[in-house]
Design a protein around this motif. Sequence first.
Motif: not given
Length: 108
Positions: A89-93, A99-101, A103
């Motif tokens: 998922a994209v956490e910050e854009k 930021v892509v997380k 898991s």
Amino acid sequence: MPSKGLRSLDFASPLKATEDSEAITVNTGVLEARLSKKKFHLFERISVDQNGNGTFEANEAMTSLASLTLIFRGKEFRTDLDTKTYGVAVEEKGSQNVVVKASGWYQS
């Protein structure tokens, strides 16, 4: 609004993050990284716009389906085998960072 005497700076950036049901794609203008939502590869594909024409052509792919592999006590474990818990998922854009997380677990 900036205080009197101060000016704001505009740091224009070609950075873009897009997503669809299959993948998240991060494009810096020169480099494009695609991360699959279906299988846990480090990157599904990385391309570099080597000729500077603004398009990522098939011959500009630097890597594809880069799996993470771990060998423990002679047994191979891979991230691309995790079909149950994997998520990305994209956490910050923002205009300057994405930021892509991802898991999941190594599976054999």
